[in-house]
Design a protein around this motif. Sequence first.
Motif, short mmCIF file in Angstrom:
data_model
loop_
_atom_site.label_atom_id
_atom_site.label_comp_id
_atom_site.label_asym_id
_atom_site.label_seq_id
_atom_site.Cartn_x
_atom_site.Cartn_y
_atom_site.Cartn_z
N LEU A 143 0.97 -1.39 0.01
CA LEU A 143 -0.07 0.06 0.04
C LEU A 143 0.95 1.34 -0.06
O LEU A 143 0.56 2.12 -0.57
CB LEU A 143 -0.87 -0.08 1.20
N THR A 144 2.31 1.35 0.66
CA THR A 144 2.89 2.26 0.71
C THR A 144 3.43 2.52 -0.84
O THR A 144 3.57 3.80 -1.17
CB THR A 144 4.13 2.24 1.42
N ARG A 205 -5.31 2.39 7.77
CA ARG A 205 -6.22 1.53 8.30
C ARG A 205 -5.69 -0.03 8.46
O ARG A 205 -5.90 -0.84 9.48
CB ARG A 205 -7.55 1.53 7.26
N PHE A 206 -5.05 -0.44 7.39
CA PHE A 206 -4.21 -1.82 7.11
C PHE A 206 -3.08 -1.96 8.20
O PHE A 206 -3.20 -2.93 8.83
CB PHE A 206 -3.95 -1.97 5.90
N GLN A 207 -2.47 -0.87 8.35
CA GLN A 207 -1.35 -0.87 9.40
C GLN A 207 -1.71 -1.19 10.74
O GLN A 207 -0.75 -1.62 11.78
CB GLN A 207 -0.43 0.12 9.12
N PRO A 215 -7.22 -10.71 5.20
CA PRO A 215 -6.42 -11.40 4.47
C PRO A 215 -6.12 -11.28 3.12
O PRO A 215 -5.05 -11.73 2.71
CB PRO A 215 -7.50 -12.73 4.77
N ASN A 216 -7.01 -10.16 2.38
CA ASN A 216 -6.68 -9.94 1.09
C ASN A 216 -6.13 -8.69 0.92
O ASN A 216 -6.19 -8.21 -0.06
CB ASN A 216 -8.12 -10.19 0.26
N GLY A 217 -5.64 -8.27 2.02
CA GLY A 217 -4.69 -7.06 1.77
C GLY A 217 -5.82 -5.80 1.63
O GLY A 217 -7.01 -5.87 2.17
N PHE A 218 -5.25 -4.83 0.63
CA PHE A 218 -6.02 -3.61 0.50
C PHE A 218 -7.55 -3.82 -0.19
O PHE A 218 -8.22 -2.78 0.13
CB PHE A 218 -5.19 -2.88 -0.25
N LEU A 222 -10.33 -1.77 1.32
CA LEU A 222 -11.32 -0.89 0.52
C LEU A 222 -12.64 -1.12 0.78
O LEU A 222 -13.57 -0.33 0.77
CB LEU A 222 -10.69 -1.01 -0.79
N ARG A 223 -13.04 -2.54 0.43
CA ARG A 223 -14.34 -3.01 0.64
C ARG A 223 -15.10 -2.63 1.90
O ARG A 223 -16.15 -1.98 1.93
CB ARG A 223 -14.44 -4.50 0.25
N GLU A 224 -14.52 -3.03 2.87
CA GLU A 224 -14.88 -2.44 4.19
C GLU A 224 -15.22 -0.79 4.51
O GLU A 224 -16.01 -0.50 4.90
CB GLU A 224 -14.07 -3.19 5.41
#
Length: 270
Positions: A143-144, A205-207, A215-218, A222-224
């Motif tokens: 994501l970075t 948000r992910f970090q 589990p599926n990363g970004f 994004l979906r949430e």
Amino acid sequence: MADQPKPISPLKNLLAGGFGGVCLVFVGHPLDTVKGITGLYRGMAAPIIGVTPMFAVCFFGFGLGKRLQQKHPEDVLSYPQLFAAGMLSGVFTTGIMTPGERIKCLLQIQASSGEIKYTGTLDCAKKLYQEFGIRGIYKGTVLTLMRDVPASGMYFMTYEWLKNIFTPEGKRVSELSAPRILVAGGIAGIFNWAVAIPPDVLKSRFQTAPPGKYPNGFRDVLRELIRNEGVTSLYKGFNAVMIRAFPANAACFLGFEVAMKFLNWAIPNL
């Protein structure tokens, strides 16, 4: 586009970029308080310590990217080539940015929640490594990259484009006045963050999420985020970031140009 007066020196870019980074922090760091996060200055040690080498590496990557695309030192690069050189700088800075921002985000969340798990920057890094290994420190690398590669391309291309627009007819870009450099750098910072904010929101948000939450990363982030908070949540903090972006990046580029002129005078053959 105006002729470039000197061959590109990635090493000079490295040194001048570090000075530009110091100028950016000096102007931009106090403005971070407008974000309103309690304890914001806790957790800032990592990016402050990393900002000088980070900007040094950023400008080095841009200089290297320009040089790699030149067949001859006098070649003038097109704007797509400048964008590509800027993207390379984003790749270079990811290795420094990811751990620093991972630690900063965790300490900011801790400060706002009141739950004490980490006593400071070094303690946070140590516990992350003990618990998750090097992958825990570099969580959010993809994501970075998604943030910094296109944003850095926009950053440097916009700056070079505005410098050319602001250069009076018959003058060289290297003779541009300080006020025009400030305006070009400030606007470049705004364009940079206009591109960077959505992936930056996802990255933060992910970090700060518990292990295994996405589990599926970004894509999961994004979906949430869109489901719970709407598309506008991708530009959360837009006003605060833009308030800081113009003066901080104006100072950064002015510092870079001043340092570059000094280096060209002091060590012209570097």
